[in-house]
Write a protein that holds these residues in place. Structure first.
Motif, PDB file in Angstrom:
ATOM      1  N   GLY A   1     -10.579  18.348   7.997  1.00 30.76           N
ATOM      2  CA  GLY A   1      -9.732  19.000   7.004  1.00 30.76           C
ATOM      3  C   GLY A   1      -8.400  18.334   6.758  1.00 30.76           C
ATOM      4  N   GLU A   2      -8.279  17.050   7.097  1.00 28.26           N
ATOM      5  CA  GLU A   2      -7.015  16.352   6.872  1.00 28.26           C
ATOM      6  C   GLU A   2      -6.741  16.240   5.360  1.00 28.26           C
ATOM      7  N   PRO A   3      -5.540  16.606   4.919  1.00 35.18           N
ATOM      8  CA  PRO A   3      -5.246  16.564   3.479  1.00 35.18           C
ATOM      9  C   PRO A   3      -4.960  15.173   2.947  1.00 35.18           C
ATOM     10  N   GLU A   4      -4.596  14.229   3.817  1.00 35.53           N
ATOM     11  CA  GLU A   4      -4.298  12.874   3.378  1.00 35.53           C
ATOM     12  C   GLU A   4      -4.391  11.920   4.564  1.00 35.53           C
ATOM     13  N   VAL A   5      -4.585  10.648   4.244  1.00 30.40           N
ATOM     14  CA  VAL A   5      -4.615   9.595   5.255  1.00 30.40           C
ATOM     15  C   VAL A   5      -3.677   8.494   4.766  1.00 30.40           C
ATOM     16  N   LYS A   6      -2.764   8.065   5.629  1.00 32.69           N
ATOM     17  CA  LYS A   6      -1.817   7.014   5.265  1.00 32.69           C
ATOM     18  C   LYS A   6      -2.020   5.813   6.168  1.00 32.69           C
ATOM     19  N   ASP A   7      -2.062   4.639   5.556  1.00 30.29           N
ATOM     20  CA  ASP A   7      -2.279   3.414   6.301  1.00 30.29           C
ATOM     21  C   ASP A   7      -1.435   2.300   5.718  1.00 30.29           C
ATOM     22  N   ASN A   8      -1.522   1.111   6.319  1.00 31.90           N
ATOM     23  CA  ASN A   8      -0.833  -0.052   5.779  1.00 31.90           C
ATOM     24  C   ASN A   8      -1.577  -1.306   6.191  1.00 31.90           C
ATOM     25  N   THR A   9      -1.360  -2.366   5.444  1.00 32.44           N
ATOM     26  CA  THR A   9      -1.920  -3.663   5.797  1.00 32.44           C
ATOM     27  C   THR A   9      -1.005  -4.747   5.264  1.00 32.44           C
ATOM     28  N   ASP A  10      -1.003  -5.892   5.921  1.00 30.94           N
ATOM     29  CA  ASP A  10      -0.150  -6.996   5.491  1.00 30.94           C
ATOM     30  C   ASP A  10      -0.565  -7.494   4.114  1.00 30.94           C
ATOM     31  N   VAL A  11       0.421  -7.848   3.299  1.00 31.98           N
ATOM     32  CA  VAL A  11       0.137  -8.442   1.999  1.00 31.98           C
ATOM     33  C   VAL A  11      -0.727  -9.693   2.169  1.00 31.98           C
ATOM     34  N   GLY A  12      -0.481 -10.452   3.235  1.00 29.75           N
ATOM     35  CA  GLY A  12      -1.241 -11.670   3.483  1.00 29.75           C
ATOM     36  C   GLY A  12      -2.656 -11.438   3.957  1.00 29.75           C
ATOM     37  N   ASN A  13      -2.966 -10.217   4.372  1.00 25.34           N
ATOM     38  CA  ASN A  13      -4.327  -9.894   4.802  1.00 25.34           C
ATOM     39  C   ASN A  13      -5.119  -9.421   3.590  1.00 25.34           C
ATOM     40  N   THR A  14      -5.388 -10.340   2.678  1.00 29.78           N
ATOM     41  CA  THR A  14      -6.004  -9.965   1.402  1.00 29.78           C
ATOM     42  C   THR A  14      -7.392  -9.338   1.553  1.00 29.78           C
ATOM     43  N   PRO A  15      -8.231  -9.758   2.513  1.00 29.89           N
ATOM     44  CA  PRO A  15      -9.526  -9.066   2.640  1.00 29.89           C
ATOM     45  C   PRO A  15      -9.383  -7.586   2.979  1.00 29.89           C
ATOM     46  N   MET A  16      -8.448  -7.249   3.883  1.00 27.21           N
ATOM     47  CA  MET A  16      -8.282  -5.851   4.250  1.00 27.21           C
ATOM     48  C   MET A  16      -7.647  -5.061   3.119  1.00 27.21           C
ATOM     49  N   ALA A  17      -6.686  -5.675   2.416  1.00 25.44           N
ATOM     50  CA  ALA A  17      -6.089  -4.994   1.262  1.00 25.44           C
ATOM     51  C   ALA A  17      -7.153  -4.698   0.215  1.00 25.44           C
ATOM     52  N   ALA A  18      -8.053  -5.654  -0.008  1.00 25.98           N
ATOM     53  CA  ALA A  18      -9.131  -5.454  -0.982  1.00 25.98           C
ATOM     54  C   ALA A  18     -10.091  -4.368  -0.515  1.00 25.98           C
ATOM     55  N   SER A  19     -10.349  -4.304   0.789  1.00 19.67           N
ATOM     56  CA  SER A  19     -11.231  -3.276   1.328  1.00 19.67           C
ATOM     57  C   SER A  19     -10.645  -1.887   1.095  1.00 19.67           C
ATOM     58  N   PHE A  20      -9.366  -1.712   1.407  1.00 23.57           N
ATOM     59  CA  PHE A  20      -8.728  -0.418   1.168  1.00 23.57           C
ATOM     60  C   PHE A  20      -8.801  -0.038  -0.307  1.00 23.57           C
ATOM     61  N   ALA A  21      -8.589  -1.001  -1.194  1.00 26.50           N
ATOM     62  CA  ALA A  21      -8.645  -0.721  -2.624  1.00 26.50           C
ATOM     63  C   ALA A  21     -10.051  -0.296  -3.041  1.00 26.50           C
ATOM     64  N   ARG A  22     -11.067  -0.964  -2.514  1.00 24.96           N
ATOM     65  CA  ARG A  22     -12.448  -0.647  -2.896  1.00 24.96           C
ATOM     66  C   ARG A  22     -12.838   0.771  -2.513  1.00 24.96           C
ATOM     67  N   ILE A  23     -12.336   1.264  -1.383  1.00 29.05           N
ATOM     68  CA  ILE A  23     -12.762   2.596  -0.943  1.00 29.05           C
ATOM     69  C   ILE A  23     -11.828   3.696  -1.438  1.00 29.05           C
ATOM     70  N   GLY A  24     -10.861   3.335  -2.270  1.00 26.90           N
ATOM     71  CA  GLY A  24     -10.104   4.362  -2.976  1.00 26.90           C
ATOM     72  C   GLY A  24      -8.664   4.557  -2.586  1.00 26.90           C
ATOM     73  N   TYR A  25      -8.142   3.786  -1.633  1.00 26.37           N
ATOM     74  CA  TYR A  25      -6.726   3.916  -1.293  1.00 26.37           C
ATOM     75  C   TYR A  25      -5.848   3.456  -2.450  1.00 26.37           C
ATOM     76  N   ARG A  26      -4.661   4.028  -2.539  1.00 23.74           N
ATOM     77  CA  ARG A  26      -3.691   3.632  -3.558  1.00 23.74           C
ATOM     78  C   ARG A  26      -2.383   3.198  -2.876  1.00 23.74           C
ATOM     79  N   VAL A  27      -1.735   2.212  -3.460  1.00 23.43           N
ATOM     80  CA  VAL A  27      -0.478   1.698  -2.921  1.00 23.43           C
ATOM     81  C   VAL A  27       0.651   2.666  -3.259  1.00 23.43           C
ATOM     82  N   THR A  28       1.416   3.073  -2.243  1.00 20.42           N
ATOM     83  CA  THR A  28       2.543   3.979  -2.462  1.00 20.42           C
ATOM     84  C   THR A  28       3.887   3.287  -2.275  1.00 20.42           C
ATOM     85  N   GLY A  29       3.894   2.099  -1.708  1.00 20.38           N
ATOM     86  CA  GLY A  29       5.140   1.380  -1.466  1.00 20.38           C
ATOM     87  C   GLY A  29       4.850   0.146  -0.632  1.00 20.38           C
ATOM     88  N   ARG A  30       5.922  -0.498  -0.229  1.00 23.91           N
ATOM     89  CA  ARG A  30       5.814  -1.674   0.632  1.00 23.91           C
ATOM     90  C   ARG A  30       6.833  -1.556   1.750  1.00 23.91           C
TER      91      ARG A  30
END
Length: 313
Positions: A279-308
């Motif tokens: 029942g968690e209402p939200e999940v917050k995570d982060n990844t390095d800008v240079g870690n492009t594969p992980m950033a792309a993975s988060f984007a594919r599964i629906g995460y949205r960027v809220t800041g840097r």
């Protein structure tokens, strides 16, 4: 500078922190929660005083119950012509007092500096200027830039991707098994924290530090999972947990021999299903800008960027 006093707050002096004034209009340094809800200890909050005027301020943070602060995550060097010198002097005084001979934390030999930023800060001159002030003051105090990260958020309304059908998951409840997997993952990792510690202390100790840090989160470790392919081989690990305010994936990684198959998506999605079932209402995570594969993975599964955020160590 001789007329300045640098000191931590007393037990009932949080009003001094707020006497500094508002955050910059650029949004640099802004947090999603009010200061009072972030859990700062007064003796880890420092101010630069000239008489009754607060010229600069810095706040260090750690999870509840920690003996030493892990991060500097609030720093305003001021707005006067001497702001860089004042800010640097404040940080030097604070770090000298905080990093005692018995200092220890899973993040490194001293607190790192997390500078929270708007997602579009690179495109805004006012934000660039406010970042430059803070970075220059921190560098004069001996810190150095390490990485820039994307802050990410997922909520159920974004859509829950289907669970993996090609992997099976088992509890990651054995320390030695976890360390063995993490030791393999850090080799070739694109994560700046992994790479820095790998160079400094080697793969095994980096894996041990990772386990220690994620295990220190208040969410515990009962959600951690090892992922296995159809042949039964371990392909990765995901370590869902909670920080002081929300659900988060403490660590996710794929072992080198299984990279390139999109398994990071499967691992992160498994965490989302675990959190959704709770029942968690939200999940917050982060990844390095240079870690492009992980950033792309988060984007594919629906995460949205809220800041840097910028990390200085």
């Amino acid at each position: 500078m001789s007329d300045l006093l640098f000191r931590p707050l007393g037990a009932d002096e949080f009003h001094l922190f707020h006497r500094y004034g508002p955050l910059p209009a650029s949004g640099v340094g802004a947090r999603l929660l009010p200061f009072e809800e972030l859990g700062y200890r007064p003796d880890w909050v420092w101010v630069a005083l000239r008489g009754e005027e607060v010229l600069a301020r810095a706040a260090f943070w750690s999870p509840p119950g920690s003996e030493h602060p892990f991060h500097l995550d609030w720093f305003d060097p001021g707005t006067g012509s001497d702001r860089i010198e004042v800010g640097a002097a404040l940080l030097r005084a604070a770090y000298a007092a905080i990093v005692t001979p018995d200092y220890s934390s899973p993040v490194g030999p001293r607190p790192d500096f997390h500078l929270f930023l708007p997602a579009d800060w690179h495109d805004r001159p006012d934000a660039v200027a406010d970042v430059a002030d803070r970075v220059e003051a921190a560098e004069r105090a001996g810190l150095r830039p390490s990485a820039e990260r994307l802050n990410l958020r997922w909520i159920p309304e974004y859509g829950l991707p289907p669970r993996s059908t090609r992997l099976t998951f088992t509890p990651a409840d054995d320390d030695e098994a976890v360390i063995e997997v993490l030791t393999g993952i850090v080799e070739g990792s694109l994560d700046a924290w992994d790479r820095r510690h790998l160079a400094e202390i080697g793969p095994r100790k980096t894996a041990e530090a990772t386990l220690e840090e994620v295990a220190s989160f208040p969410g515990g470790r009962h959600r951690w999972r090892l992922a296995h392919d159809a042949a039964g081989d371990v392909v990765g690990i995901v370590m869902p947990t909670r920080n002081a305010s929300c659900a988060t994936i403490g660590y996710v990684g794929v072992v080198p021999g299984h990279r390139g198959h999109g398994y990071a998506d499967d691992l992160a999605v498994e965490a989302l299903h675990i959190f959704t079932a709770e029942g968690e209402p939200e999940v917050k995570d982060n990844t390095d800008v240079g870690n492009t594969p992980m950033a792309a993975s988060f984007a594919r599964i629906g995460y949205r960027v809220t800041g840097r955020r910028l990390i200085l160590v």
